[in-house]
Design a protein around this motif. Structure first.
Motif, PDB file in Angstrom:
ATOM      1  N   ASN A   1       0.804  -1.228   0.000  1.00 35.32           N
ATOM      2  CA  ASN A   1       0.000   0.000   0.000  1.00 35.32           C
ATOM      3  C   ASN A   1       0.838   1.280   0.000  1.00 35.32           C
ATOM      4  O   ASN A   1       0.305   2.367  -0.151  1.00 35.32           O
ATOM      5  N   ASP A   2       2.159   1.134   0.185  1.00 35.40           N
ATOM      6  CA  ASP A   2       3.007   2.327   0.229  1.00 35.40           C
ATOM      7  C   ASP A   2       3.040   3.030  -1.119  1.00 35.40           C
ATOM      8  O   ASP A   2       2.808   2.422  -2.160  1.00 35.40           O
ATOM      9  N   LEU A   3       3.411   4.336  -1.070  1.00 33.91           N
ATOM     10  CA  LEU A   3       3.715   5.018  -2.321  1.00 33.91           C
ATOM     11  C   LEU A   3       5.067   4.496  -2.805  1.00 33.91           C
ATOM     12  O   LEU A   3       5.941   4.195  -1.999  1.00 33.91           O
ATOM     13  N   PRO A   4       5.245   4.371  -4.115  1.00 37.17           N
ATOM     14  CA  PRO A   4       6.543   3.887  -4.596  1.00 37.17           C
ATOM     15  C   PRO A   4       7.657   4.869  -4.245  1.00 37.17           C
ATOM     16  O   PRO A   4       7.506   6.072  -4.420  1.00 37.17           O
ATOM     17  N   GLN A   5       8.752   4.356  -3.695  1.00 35.71           N
ATOM     18  CA  GLN A   5       9.929   5.178  -3.375  1.00 35.71           C
ATOM     19  C   GLN A   5      11.015   4.798  -4.354  1.00 35.71           C
ATOM     20  O   GLN A   5      11.444   3.654  -4.383  1.00 35.71           O
ATOM     21  N   CYS A   6      11.465   5.756  -5.137  1.00 33.46           N
ATOM     22  CA  CYS A   6      12.462   5.411  -6.142  1.00 33.46           C
ATOM     23  C   CYS A   6      13.822   5.928  -5.713  1.00 33.46           C
ATOM     24  O   CYS A   6      13.983   7.093  -5.372  1.00 33.46           O
ATOM     25  N   ASP A   7      14.812   5.029  -5.708  1.00 32.55           N
ATOM     26  CA  ASP A   7      16.203   5.433  -5.496  1.00 32.55           C
ATOM     27  C   ASP A   7      16.687   5.938  -6.854  1.00 32.55           C
ATOM     28  O   ASP A   7      17.087   5.169  -7.725  1.00 32.55           O
ATOM     29  N   ILE A   8      16.619   7.251  -6.999  1.00 36.40           N
ATOM     30  CA  ILE A   8      16.755   7.848  -8.316  1.00 36.40           C
ATOM     31  C   ILE A   8      18.170   7.684  -8.878  1.00 36.40           C
ATOM     32  O   ILE A   8      18.392   7.777 -10.077  1.00 36.40           O
ATOM     33  N   ASP A   9      19.159   7.380  -7.984  1.00 43.81           N
ATOM     34  CA  ASP A   9      20.502   7.141  -8.499  1.00 43.81           C
ATOM     35  C   ASP A   9      20.634   5.762  -9.122  1.00 43.81           C
ATOM     36  O   ASP A   9      21.498   5.527  -9.952  1.00 43.81           O
ATOM     37  N   LYS A  10      19.734   4.857  -8.721  1.00 40.91           N
ATOM     38  CA  LYS A  10      19.740   3.532  -9.360  1.00 40.91           C
ATOM     39  C   LYS A  10      18.938   3.553 -10.656  1.00 40.91           C
ATOM     40  O   LYS A  10      19.088   2.691 -11.513  1.00 40.91           O
ATOM     41  N   CYS A  11      18.009   4.502 -10.781  1.00 44.08           N
ATOM     42  CA  CYS A  11      17.130   4.535 -11.955  1.00 44.08           C
ATOM     43  C   CYS A  11      17.900   4.990 -13.182  1.00 44.08           C
ATOM     44  O   CYS A  11      18.575   6.013 -13.171  1.00 44.08           O
ATOM     45  N   THR A  12      17.787   4.186 -14.248  1.00 46.23           N
ATOM     46  CA  THR A  12      18.490   4.511 -15.492  1.00 46.23           C
ATOM     47  C   THR A  12      17.559   5.182 -16.495  1.00 46.23           C
ATOM     48  O   THR A  12      17.964   5.502 -17.601  1.00 46.23           O
ATOM     49  N   GLY A  13      16.291   5.315 -16.115  1.00 42.39           N
ATOM     50  CA  GLY A  13      15.323   5.871 -17.062  1.00 42.39           C
ATOM     51  C   GLY A  13      14.986   4.891 -18.173  1.00 42.39           C
ATOM     52  O   GLY A  13      14.554   5.291 -19.253  1.00 42.39           O
ATOM     53  N   CYS A  14      15.126   3.598 -17.889  1.00 39.63           N
ATOM     54  CA  CYS A  14      14.947   2.583 -18.940  1.00 39.63           C
ATOM     55  C   CYS A  14      13.497   2.509 -19.423  1.00 39.63           C
ATOM     56  O   CYS A  14      13.240   2.104 -20.546  1.00 39.63           O
ATOM     57  N   GLY A  15      12.547   2.842 -18.578  1.00 37.01           N
ATOM     58  CA  GLY A  15      11.152   2.874 -19.009  1.00 37.01           C
ATOM     59  C   GLY A  15      10.384   1.575 -18.826  1.00 37.01           C
ATOM     60  O   GLY A  15       9.215   1.489 -19.195  1.00 37.01           O
ATOM     61  N   SER A  16      11.003   0.556 -18.232  1.00 42.50           N
ATOM     62  CA  SER A  16      10.284  -0.716 -18.026  1.00 42.50           C
ATOM     63  C   SER A  16       8.994  -0.505 -17.248  1.00 42.50           C
ATOM     64  O   SER A  16       7.952  -1.061 -17.577  1.00 42.50           O
ATOM     65  N   CYS A  17       9.072   0.291 -16.193  1.00 49.74           N
ATOM     66  CA  CYS A  17       7.907   0.483 -15.342  1.00 49.74           C
ATOM     67  C   CYS A  17       6.801   1.244 -16.081  1.00 49.74           C
ATOM     68  O   CYS A  17       5.620   1.081 -15.771  1.00 49.74           O
ATOM     69  N   VAL A  18       7.184   2.067 -17.064  1.00 43.84           N
ATOM     70  CA  VAL A  18       6.190   2.874 -17.800  1.00 43.84           C
ATOM     71  C   VAL A  18       5.142   1.965 -18.443  1.00 43.84           C
ATOM     72  O   VAL A  18       3.950   2.264 -18.423  1.00 43.84           O
ATOM     73  N   GLY A  19       5.600   0.848 -18.962  1.00 43.94           N
ATOM     74  CA  GLY A  19       4.682  -0.063 -19.635  1.00 43.94           C
ATOM     75  C   GLY A  19       3.974  -1.018 -18.697  1.00 43.94           C
ATOM     76  O   GLY A  19       3.028  -1.692 -19.099  1.00 43.94           O
ATOM     77  N   ARG A  20       4.413  -1.108 -17.452  1.00 38.52           N
ATOM     78  CA  ARG A  20       3.826  -2.080 -16.528  1.00 38.52           C
ATOM     79  C   ARG A  20       2.834  -1.462 -15.557  1.00 38.52           C
ATOM     80  O   ARG A  20       1.979  -2.151 -15.011  1.00 38.52           O
ATOM     81  N   CYS A  21       2.969  -0.170 -15.299  1.00 35.75           N
ATOM     82  CA  CYS A  21       2.127   0.462 -14.289  1.00 35.75           C
ATOM     83  C   CYS A  21       0.677   0.511 -14.763  1.00 35.75           C
ATOM     84  O   CYS A  21       0.376   1.140 -15.773  1.00 35.75           O
ATOM     85  N   PRO A  22      -0.241  -0.163 -14.049  1.00 34.72           N
ATOM     86  CA  PRO A  22      -1.635  -0.160 -14.491  1.00 34.72           C
ATOM     87  C   PRO A  22      -2.296   1.209 -14.353  1.00 34.72           C
ATOM     88  O   PRO A  22      -3.316   1.463 -14.972  1.00 34.72           O
ATOM     89  N   GLY A  23      -1.695   2.094 -13.561  1.00 35.88           N
ATOM     90  CA  GLY A  23      -2.251   3.439 -13.412  1.00 35.88           C
ATOM     91  C   GLY A  23      -1.768   4.385 -14.496  1.00 35.88           C
ATOM     92  O   GLY A  23      -2.173   5.543 -14.523  1.00 35.88           O
ATOM     93  N   LEU A  24      -0.931   3.897 -15.383  1.00 35.43           N
ATOM     94  CA  LEU A  24      -0.307   4.739 -16.416  1.00 35.43           C
ATOM     95  C   LEU A  24       0.233   6.008 -15.772  1.00 35.43           C
ATOM     96  O   LEU A  24       0.008   7.123 -16.246  1.00 35.43           O
ATOM     97  N   ALA A  25       0.936   5.830 -14.667  1.00 34.18           N
ATOM     98  CA  ALA A  25       1.358   6.971 -13.860  1.00 34.18           C
ATOM     99  C   ALA A  25       2.869   7.190 -13.898  1.00 34.18           C
ATOM    100  O   ALA A  25       3.371   8.083 -13.237  1.00 34.18           O
ATOM    101  N   CYS A  26       3.605   6.350 -14.647  1.00 31.94           N
ATOM    102  CA  CYS A  26       5.063   6.470 -14.687  1.00 31.94           C
ATOM    103  C   CYS A  26       5.508   7.171 -15.964  1.00 31.94           C
ATOM    104  O   CYS A  26       5.101   6.780 -17.067  1.00 31.94           O
TER     105      CYS A  26
END
Ligand SMILES: Cc1cc2nc3c(=O)[nH]c(=O)nc-3n(C[C@H](O)[C@H](O)[C@H](O)COP(=O)(O)OP(=O)(O)OC[C@H]3O[C@@H](n4cnc5c(N)ncnc54)[C@H](O)[C@@H]3O)c2cc1C
Ligand code: SF4
Ligand code: SF4
Lengths: 163, 362
Positions: free
Chosen positions: A60-85
């Motif tokens: 139930n938490d809000l997603p917390q992103c460790d932005i230094d690990k994020c490469t901007g690859c976009g995998s989550c963009v296509g998986r998020c059912p809320g189309l929120a990424c």
């Protein structure tokens, strides 16, 4: 625009800006913005990230992103059912930014198309050039589109109109 | 009379999960559904699901059905009775049904009732005009039969169903003129609301439909503002031109068969209507009768699948499969469900469940 996210479905500029990483990180390369402002039992953003950048203790938490690990690859963009990424890339220069967003409508735009950029309320906010369209079988009908827009539209541009 | 260890009534996500959990534990299962294919609500859910990735969130509902159907087909312990409408449950767990229009009876060691929910209707002038639909019908027309129900649609209700069906209408090429919501807040997930707003669909909160307009079919609607007591504010009426009105004001548990079984029922608004008293493992006060999914409380598919799994394992355990690893597995399901419901979105459900939990002593 009056009203809140709760009554209009539109997140304010302040809410969005709180999600932005540090200026240094923004200058370094593409990064994710998860416009997920409400605690809901949902987690595909964290389970789909190949770099384990998104953290959630409880579903139930809000997603917390460790932005230094994020490469901007976009995998989550296509998986998020809320189309929120959304992946934002502010390193393109020329007064422009790239915004990568999920798109589930037909017809799909083609690379090079000049289309209307739409705001959070569906009104035209400017012009967008389509620079990438990703639509693979694995993505399963959620295409990932990258548009180039004026950098002033960082908060506003969230959709396109293809005719 | 034919006998099965566990009979499951309803082949939606809850029923299918219950069938798999019980059969994997080693008992013989019969699953009945009134439709030609199992799947329940999921067969029309073309969007990616919310919930836990563990229960296949991020996958489209229609694909979850395929995965579950295949597992069921491959399991020799599960018999699926399609086109089978369950008519009644009698004492000693005798079940009567109509299978392909032929009356039949069988008995069961345990029964799991997973019949889902039905849509609530809304009262307004002219609500019987052609062009007024329930959201379920609109979804079935579009996503199961490929028929666009109208050109310009008014959606009543900004819960998740209203928001998702609006989005699917846009995908089908229809216009959504507006989404109206009586409450001051959007009830569904805000990410869904943002998704339809981006396509220019306005959401009017504190607003309701007063009447449908048209002689032989819908040509418009009268909208009106509502005050804090959900009363129409006179003088705020205005017309909107639409050819379709879609009602998405909530679901109510389809609990008639639970009443037949003699289970103690209570009206719990937080859970959607009349629901049975049940224990932690979803057994009702009718011995050997379990409940799972939307008929136990209106929630979502992840919860329905977990409840199905809990009821399925429990029915198997109570049928003699009293093995430690099954008991451990059941605890795992119970814990996952508790985590799922632990957040802000689950508060209403938690409050409702407190009212309906079966207490050991009194
Ligand atoms: C528009 C919409 C969007 C949704 N989106 C999501 C989402 O994103 N994520 C999520 O987790 N959930 C979502 N849900 C909720 C989810 O679909 C339901 O919670 C889930 O389907 C409930 O499962 P169930 O098995 O309890 O009931 P159902 O799926 O309703 O299945 C019940 C089955 O029982 C059968 N049946 C009923 N009575 C009888 C009888 N007398 N005899 C024989 N068979 C009978 C029916 O034919 C049906 O197949 C959505 C629902 C809707 C309507
Ligand atoms: S963009 Fe890629 S790396 Fe960044 S959070 Fe999303 S999946 Fe992870
Ligand atoms: S997958 Fe999307 S909607 Fe779900 S929690 Fe992550 S960002 Fe929010």
């Amino acid at each position: 625009m009056t009203g809140t996210l709760e009554s209009t479905g539109i997140a304010s500029r302040e809410m969005f800006e709180k999600l932005l990483p540090s200026p240094e990180r923004r200058a370094r390369g593409p990064y994710i913005v998860m416009e997920c402002y409400e605690e809901i039992p949902c987690n595909p953003c964290s389970t789909s990230c190949p770099f384990h950048a998104v953290h959630m203790d409880n579903i139930n938490d809000l997603p917390q992103c460790d932005i230094d690990k994020c490469t901007g690859c976009g995998s989550c963009v296509g998986r998020c059912p809320g189309l929120a990424c959304f992946v934002i890339d502010e390193t393109v220069g020329d007064g422009k930014v790239k915004i990568t967003f999920p798109y589930e409508m037909v017809p799909l735009p083609a690379v090079g198309d000049q289309v209307d950029a739409l705001g959070r309320d569906g009104e035209v906010v400017g012009k967008a050039e389509i620079v990438r369209v990703l639509s693979t079988e694995k993505l399963d009908h959620t295409s990932i589109i990258t548009m180039l827009v004026d950098k002033e539209l960082l908060y506003d541009a969230r959709n396109i109109r293809c005719e | 009379m034919k006998f099965s260890d566990v009979v499951i009534i309803g082949g939606g996500p809850a029923g299918m999960s219950a069938a798999l959990a019980a059969a994997e534990a080693g008992v013989r299962v019969t699953m009945m559904d009134r439709f030609s294919e199992p799947g329940g609500q999921l067969v029309k859910q073309t969007h990616r699901f919310f919930g836990s990735e563990h229960e296949r969130a991020g996958t489209r509902g229609i694909e979850i059905v395929e995965i579950l159907r295949k597992q069921i087909e491959e399991n020799p312990l599960i018999e699926v009775k399609k086109n089978t409408d369950v008519l009644g449950i009698y004492s000693d767990r005798v079940i009567t049904f109509e299978e392909d229009h032929v009356y039949g009876r069988m008995t069961a060691g345990k029964i799991i009732i997973a019949t889902g929910a039905s849509e609530k209707m809304l009262q307004f002038e002219n609500n019987d005009l052609p062009g007024v639909y329930g959201a379920g019908a609109v979804q079935t027309l579009m996503n199961v039969y490929g028929i666009q129900p109208g050109q310009r649609v008014l959606m009543i209700g900004a819960g998740n169903i209203g928001l998702i069906v609006s989005y699917q209408l846009l995908q089908a090429g229809a216009q959504v003129a507006a989404i109206v919501e009586a409450a001051p807040r959007i009830g569904g997930y805000k990410v869904h609301a943002s998704k339809v707003r981006r396509f220019g669909v306005p959401i009017y909160t504190k607003t309701t439909i007063k009447a449908a307009l048209g002689d032989h079919r819908v040509t418009g609607a009268v909208l009106a503002d509502m005050d804090d007591k959900f009363q129409i504010i006179p003088g705020t009426e205005r017309e909107i031109e639409v050819d379709t009105i879609c009602i998405a004001v909530g679901l109510a548990p389809l609990s008639e068969l639970l009443v037949h079984s003699g289970a103690e029922m209570h009206y719990v608004p937080q859970l959607g209507g009349f629901v049975p008293v049940r224990d932690e493992y979803l057994e009702t006060t009718a011995p050997g009768v379990y409940v799972a999914g939307d008929v136990s409380c209106i929630e979502e598919a992840t919860a329905a699948m977990l409840e199905g799994s809990i009821a399925g394992v429990s029915a198997a355990i109570a049928s003699g499969m009293n093995r430690p690893e099954l008991i451990a597995k059941r605890e795992e399901f119970v814990e996952q469900l508790a985590i799922l419901r632990s957040g802000a979105a689950g508060k209403k459900i938690r409050d409702g469940l407190k009212l309906i939990a079966r207490r050991e002593q009194n």
